[in-house]
Design a protein around this motif. Structure first.
Motif, PDB file in Angstrom:
ATOM      1  N   HIS A   1       0.825  -1.215   0.000  1.00  0.00           N
ATOM      2  CA  HIS A   1       0.000   0.000   0.000  1.00  0.00           C
ATOM      3  C   HIS A   1       0.857   1.263   0.000  1.00  0.00           C
ATOM      4  CE1 HIS A   1      -3.434  -2.587   0.899  1.00  0.00           C
ATOM      5  NE2 HIS A   1      -2.695  -3.147   1.836  1.00  0.00           N
ATOM      6  N   SER A   2       2.123   1.145  -0.344  1.00  0.00           N
ATOM      7  CA  SER A   2       2.970   2.328  -0.360  1.00  0.00           C
ATOM      8  C   SER A   2       2.732   3.139  -1.631  1.00  0.00           C
ATOM      9  CB  SER A   2       4.451   1.918  -0.276  1.00  0.00           C
ATOM     10  OG  SER A   2       4.836   1.232  -1.452  1.00  0.00           O
ATOM     11  N   ARG A   3       3.354   4.293  -1.687  1.00  0.00           N
ATOM     12  CA  ARG A   3       3.179   5.166  -2.847  1.00  0.00           C
ATOM     13  C   ARG A   3       3.789   4.570  -4.114  1.00  0.00           C
ATOM     14  NH1 ARG A   3       4.492  11.275  -0.492  1.00  0.00           N
ATOM     15  NH2 ARG A   3       2.737  11.369   1.000  1.00  0.00           N
ATOM     16  N   ARG A   4       4.804   3.737  -3.928  1.00  0.00           N
ATOM     17  CA  ARG A   4       5.455   3.151  -5.104  1.00  0.00           C
ATOM     18  C   ARG A   4       4.788   1.846  -5.551  1.00  0.00           C
ATOM     19  NH1 ARG A   4       8.908   2.117  -0.792  1.00  0.00           N
ATOM     20  NH2 ARG A   4       9.337  -0.090  -0.376  1.00  0.00           N
ATOM     21  N   ALA A   5       3.710   1.455  -4.897  1.00  0.00           N
ATOM     22  CA  ALA A   5       3.030   0.208  -5.251  1.00  0.00           C
ATOM     23  C   ALA A   5       2.432   0.296  -6.650  1.00  0.00           C
ATOM     24  CB  ALA A   5       1.936  -0.102  -4.231  1.00  0.00           C
ATOM     25  N   LEU A   6       2.507  -0.791  -7.387  1.00  0.00           N
ATOM     26  CA  LEU A   6       1.920  -0.846  -8.721  1.00  0.00           C
ATOM     27  C   LEU A   6       0.406  -0.868  -8.642  1.00  0.00           C
ATOM     28  CD1 LEU A   6       4.189  -3.502 -10.504  1.00  0.00           C
ATOM     29  CD2 LEU A   6       4.380  -1.011 -10.582  1.00  0.00           C
ATOM     30  N   SER A   7      -0.215  -0.366  -9.691  1.00  0.00           N
ATOM     31  CA  SER A   7      -1.671  -0.445  -9.791  1.00  0.00           C
ATOM     32  C   SER A   7      -2.067  -1.888 -10.070  1.00  0.00           C
ATOM     33  CB  SER A   7      -2.163   0.457 -10.916  1.00  0.00           C
ATOM     34  OG  SER A   7      -1.717  -0.026 -12.173  1.00  0.00           O
ATOM     35  N   PRO A   8      -3.320  -2.273  -9.849  1.00  0.00           N
ATOM     36  CA  PRO A   8      -3.734  -3.649 -10.144  1.00  0.00           C
ATOM     37  C   PRO A   8      -3.426  -4.076 -11.569  1.00  0.00           C
ATOM     38  CG  PRO A   8      -5.411  -2.545  -8.835  1.00  0.00           C
ATOM     39  CD  PRO A   8      -4.394  -1.503  -9.187  1.00  0.00           C
ATOM     40  N   ALA A   9      -3.662  -3.190 -12.542  1.00  0.00           N
ATOM     41  CA  ALA A   9      -3.380  -3.543 -13.938  1.00  0.00           C
ATOM     42  C   ALA A   9      -1.885  -3.737 -14.171  1.00  0.00           C
ATOM     43  CB  ALA A   9      -3.921  -2.458 -14.861  1.00  0.00           C
ATOM     44  N   GLN A  10      -1.066  -2.876 -13.586  1.00  0.00           N
ATOM     45  CA  GLN A  10       0.387  -3.009 -13.738  1.00  0.00           C
ATOM     46  C   GLN A  10       0.904  -4.275 -13.057  1.00  0.00           C
ATOM     47  OE1 GLN A  10       1.439   0.766 -11.959  1.00  0.00           O
ATOM     48  NE2 GLN A  10       1.831   1.725 -13.952  1.00  0.00           N
ATOM     49  N   MET A  11       0.352  -4.592 -11.895  1.00  0.00           N
ATOM     50  CA  MET A  11       0.776  -5.784 -11.173  1.00  0.00           C
ATOM     51  C   MET A  11       0.409  -7.040 -11.953  1.00  0.00           C
ATOM     52  SD  MET A  11       2.365  -6.708  -8.443  1.00  0.00           S
ATOM     53  CE  MET A  11       2.614  -8.140  -7.395  1.00  0.00           C
ATOM     54  N   ALA A  12      -0.792  -7.064 -12.515  1.00  0.00           N
ATOM     55  CA  ALA A  12      -1.216  -8.220 -13.304  1.00  0.00           C
ATOM     56  C   ALA A  12      -0.304  -8.415 -14.512  1.00  0.00           C
ATOM     57  CB  ALA A  12      -2.660  -8.051 -13.749  1.00  0.00           C
TER      58      ALA A  12
ATOM     59  N   GLU B   1      -3.377 -15.024  -5.070  1.00  0.00           N
ATOM     60  CA  GLU B   1      -4.675 -14.690  -5.661  1.00  0.00           C
ATOM     61  C   GLU B   1      -4.582 -14.891  -7.176  1.00  0.00           C
ATOM     62  OE1 GLU B   1      -7.458 -14.006  -4.190  1.00  0.00           O
ATOM     63  OE2 GLU B   1      -6.651 -13.923  -2.147  1.00  0.00           O
ATOM     64  N   VAL B   2      -4.912 -16.084  -7.622  1.00  0.00           N
ATOM     65  CA  VAL B   2      -4.765 -16.423  -9.040  1.00  0.00           C
ATOM     66  C   VAL B   2      -5.678 -15.581  -9.914  1.00  0.00           C
ATOM     67  CG1 VAL B   2      -5.046 -18.257 -10.743  1.00  0.00           C
ATOM     68  CG2 VAL B   2      -4.004 -18.758  -8.524  1.00  0.00           C
ATOM     69  N   SER B   3      -6.928 -15.405  -9.486  1.00  0.00           N
ATOM     70  CA  SER B   3      -7.902 -14.689 -10.311  1.00  0.00           C
ATOM     71  C   SER B   3      -7.571 -13.208 -10.456  1.00  0.00           C
ATOM     72  CB  SER B   3      -9.304 -14.850  -9.722  1.00  0.00           C
ATOM     73  OG  SER B   3      -9.357 -14.354  -8.389  1.00  0.00           O
ATOM     74  N   TYR B   4      -6.619 -12.714  -9.656  1.00  0.00           N
ATOM     75  CA  TYR B   4      -6.216 -11.307  -9.742  1.00  0.00           C
ATOM     76  C   TYR B   4      -5.588 -11.002 -11.091  1.00  0.00           C
ATOM     77  CZ  TYR B   4      -4.179  -6.896  -8.060  1.00  0.00           C
ATOM     78  OH  TYR B   4      -3.847  -5.580  -7.881  1.00  0.00           O
ATOM     79  N   ALA B   5      -4.848 -11.972 -11.656  1.00  0.00           N
ATOM     80  CA  ALA B   5      -4.121 -11.714 -12.894  1.00  0.00           C
ATOM     81  C   ALA B   5      -4.452 -12.679 -14.017  1.00  0.00           C
ATOM     82  CB  ALA B   5      -2.611 -11.775 -12.630  1.00  0.00           C
ATOM     83  N   PHE B   6      -5.094 -13.819 -13.694  1.00  0.00           N
ATOM     84  CA  PHE B   6      -5.272 -14.850 -14.702  1.00  0.00           C
ATOM     85  C   PHE B   6      -6.707 -15.349 -14.761  1.00  0.00           C
ATOM     86  CE2 PHE B   6      -0.831 -15.190 -13.399  1.00  0.00           C
ATOM     87  CZ  PHE B   6      -0.175 -15.234 -14.615  1.00  0.00           C
ATOM     88  N   SER B   7      -7.155 -15.601 -15.963  1.00  0.00           N
ATOM     89  CA  SER B   7      -8.379 -16.363 -16.165  1.00  0.00           C
ATOM     90  C   SER B   7      -8.018 -17.844 -16.037  1.00  0.00           C
ATOM     91  CB  SER B   7      -8.959 -16.086 -17.552  1.00  0.00           C
ATOM     92  OG  SER B   7      -8.096 -16.583 -18.567  1.00  0.00           O
ATOM     93  N   PRO B   8      -8.997 -18.739 -15.893  1.00  0.00           N
ATOM     94  CA  PRO B   8      -8.657 -20.171 -15.794  1.00  0.00           C
ATOM     95  C   PRO B   8      -7.800 -20.677 -16.953  1.00  0.00           C
ATOM     96  CG  PRO B   8     -10.940 -19.820 -15.176  1.00  0.00           C
ATOM     97  CD  PRO B   8     -10.435 -18.502 -15.683  1.00  0.00           C
ATOM     98  N   ARG B   9      -8.115 -20.245 -18.161  1.00  0.00           N
ATOM     99  CA  ARG B   9      -7.342 -20.708 -19.313  1.00  0.00           C
ATOM    100  C   ARG B   9      -5.930 -20.127 -19.298  1.00  0.00           C
ATOM    101  NH1 ARG B   9      -9.337 -20.593 -25.656  1.00  0.00           N
ATOM    102  NH2 ARG B   9      -7.490 -21.624 -26.522  1.00  0.00           N
ATOM    103  N   GLN B  10      -5.787 -18.879 -18.894  1.00  0.00           N
ATOM    104  CA  GLN B  10      -4.469 -18.244 -18.881  1.00  0.00           C
ATOM    105  C   GLN B  10      -3.535 -18.898 -17.873  1.00  0.00           C
ATOM    106  OE1 GLN B  10      -5.667 -14.176 -18.121  1.00  0.00           O
ATOM    107  NE2 GLN B  10      -5.483 -13.602 -20.278  1.00  0.00           N
ATOM    108  N   ILE B  11      -4.023 -19.214 -16.681  1.00  0.00           N
ATOM    109  CA  ILE B  11      -3.146 -19.818 -15.680  1.00  0.00           C
ATOM    110  C   ILE B  11      -2.786 -21.238 -16.072  1.00  0.00           C
ATOM    111  CG2 ILE B  11      -5.049 -20.605 -14.215  1.00  0.00           C
ATOM    112  CD1 ILE B  11      -1.569 -19.347 -13.107  1.00  0.00           C
ATOM    113  N   ARG B  12      -3.696 -21.961 -16.714  1.00  0.00           N
ATOM    114  CA  ARG B  12      -3.369 -23.302 -17.203  1.00  0.00           C
ATOM    115  C   ARG B  12      -2.228 -23.242 -18.216  1.00  0.00           C
ATOM    116  NH1 ARG B  12      -8.455 -26.892 -19.010  1.00  0.00           N
ATOM    117  NH2 ARG B  12      -6.672 -27.983 -19.943  1.00  0.00           N
ATOM    118  N   THR B  13      -2.308 -22.265 -19.124  1.00  0.00           N
ATOM    119  CA  THR B  13      -1.264 -22.115 -20.143  1.00  0.00           C
ATOM    120  C   THR B  13       0.057 -21.699 -19.515  1.00  0.00           C
ATOM    121  OG1 THR B  13      -2.926 -21.504 -21.785  1.00  0.00           O
ATOM    122  CG2 THR B  13      -0.638 -20.938 -22.272  1.00  0.00           C
ATOM    123  N   ALA B  14      -0.007 -20.760 -18.561  1.00  0.00           N
ATOM    124  CA  ALA B  14       1.219 -20.273 -17.922  1.00  0.00           C
ATOM    125  C   ALA B  14       1.932 -21.389 -17.167  1.00  0.00           C
ATOM    126  CB  ALA B  14       0.887 -19.114 -16.981  1.00  0.00           C
ATOM    127  N   LEU B  15       1.198 -22.216 -16.437  1.00  0.00           N
ATOM    128  CA  LEU B  15       1.816 -23.302 -15.681  1.00  0.00           C
ATOM    129  C   LEU B  15       2.358 -24.385 -16.604  1.00  0.00           C
ATOM    130  CD1 LEU B  15      -0.721 -23.700 -12.729  1.00  0.00           C
ATOM    131  CD2 LEU B  15       1.474 -22.513 -12.722  1.00  0.00           C
TER     132      LEU B  15
END
Length: 365
Positions: free
Chosen positions: A114-125, A145-159
């Motif tokens: 939660h600091s000032r230098r923290a990335l936004s949710p979109a940047q973090m994803a 938090e998988v759903s924060y950055a990945f859809s089910p199909r995206q995380i399957r592909t990434a792993l």
């Protein structure tokens, strides 16, 4: 041989007096670095190029905790190239000059920070996706938090694109992610899945294809009880040594299925059991005697390879749940996290309880 190359006499470089640490043999320096916490090791790598190039692999080989606060600086570090450093090796960098191939273990908590230098949710994803796409040498991954950055199909592909992955811990899963490990071809040895409400009767099916390599298995399915499959054709996980279930469904065959599916388990933790009826924990009660009889009957009718002989550690929530399990084996270290009901004392329970309570170490919290 130290980190600095030898200089010819009379040169300007030879007139300088570098830090004595740079004259240490590389193996000695590497050994010293193992005593430094990651924060101080990171500071040391920023003192000069020689130390940066020497210790950067050690820094990223350790488990790296990543949040929205430090993801930007970490990404910048991974993209930095020091090609002019004196001890450059071909294995230190990727072909594009980054260090992602050095990463072995990361713990990502995208909602922390939660600091000032923290990335936004979109940047973090975006940063998380880039990391998993480029860090092909990862062996341990924890993503809260998988759903924060990945859809089910995206995380399957990434792993699926992580060929060296051995340990994976995924949190914040929902019923849409039940096949999250379906495309993983790496020989997984440890799997931890944390969910919200996962409305599926066959949660164990998502790791069935890894039954031959799994050694540690942990399921925490939020508010849903975890039902063990009673299908005799379901693959047995012979190599699993450590088990944890967040909420185990307590049917009459729960213990039998537990021993049949994980015959070589040695460390078992059950956070809670959904029992069909309330059991009194008084060792002299009818309910306790009934469960002791059930444990003896289970031991008699079970095949030798389907019956535990001894557990190194057993952790349960209450004595009532311990009696409900009616395990026909000895336990070296018993951890009971709560005492309820009519009491009776843990000492009396150990003396009068079933064989499972013949424990050399009893811990009550």
């Amino acid at each position: 041989m130290g980190l600095l190359p030898k200089k010819s006499q009379g040169s300007k470089e030879s007139e300088r007096k570098p830090s004595p640490i740079l004259n240490l043999p590389f193996d000695v320096l590497l050994h010293i670095s193992t005593f430094l916490p990651p924060r101080y090791l990171s500071v040391l790598t920023r003192t000069c190029r020689a130390l940066r190039r020497a210790l950067a692999p050690e820094l990223v080989n350790r488990p790296v905790p990543l949040t929205a606060d430090n993801m930007a600086s970490f990404s910048a570090f991974m993209h930095t190239s020091d090609s002019a450093a004196p001890i450059c090796t071909d294995a230190d960098e990727d072909d594009d000059g980054t260090r992602f191939s050095l990463l072995r273990s990361v713990r990502i908590d995208p909602v922390a920070g939660h600091s000032r230098r923290a990335l936004s949710p979109a940047q973090m994803a975006h940063a998380i996706k880039e990391l998993l796409q480029r860090a092909r040498s990862l062996t341990r991954l924890s993503l809260s938090e998988v759903s924060y950055a990945f859809s089910p199909r995206q995380i399957r592909t990434a792993l699926a694109l992580l060929p060296a992955l051995e340990s994976v811990s995924l949190g914040g899963l929902t019923g849409e992610y039940t096949s999250v490990l379906a495309d993983v071809r790496a020989p997984l040895r440890s799997v931890t899945l944390h969910t919200g409400r996962w409305n599926t009767p066959d949660a164990l099916a998502c790791v069935a294809q890894h039954h031959a390599t799994l050694e540690v298995l942990s399921f925490r399915l939020g508010g849903e009880s975890f039902a063990l499959p009673d299908d005799p054709e379901f693959p047995v996980m012979h190599r699993v040594r450590e088990l944890r279930f967040g909420w185990l469904a307590g049917g009459e065959d729960a213990t039998r299925n537990l021993m049949r599916l994980f015959p070589n388990a040695r460390r078992v933790r059950i956070d809670a059991i959904a029992m069909s009826r309330v059991l009194l924990i008084n060792p002299a009660s009818d309910a306790a005697r009934e469960r002791r009889a059930a444990g003896k009957a289970l031991q008699q009718k079970s095949q030798p390879e389907e019956c535990w002989t001894k557990l190194d550690v057993l952790s349960v929530r209450s004595l009532a749940e311990l009696y409900f399990l009616a395990l026909p084996c000895a336990v070296a270290h018993l951890n009971v996290r709560a005492i309820g009901g009519d009491g009776g004392g843990i000492g009396r329970v150990v003396r009068q309880g079933p064989r499972a309570l013949s424990s050399s170490s009893v811990r009550v919290r």
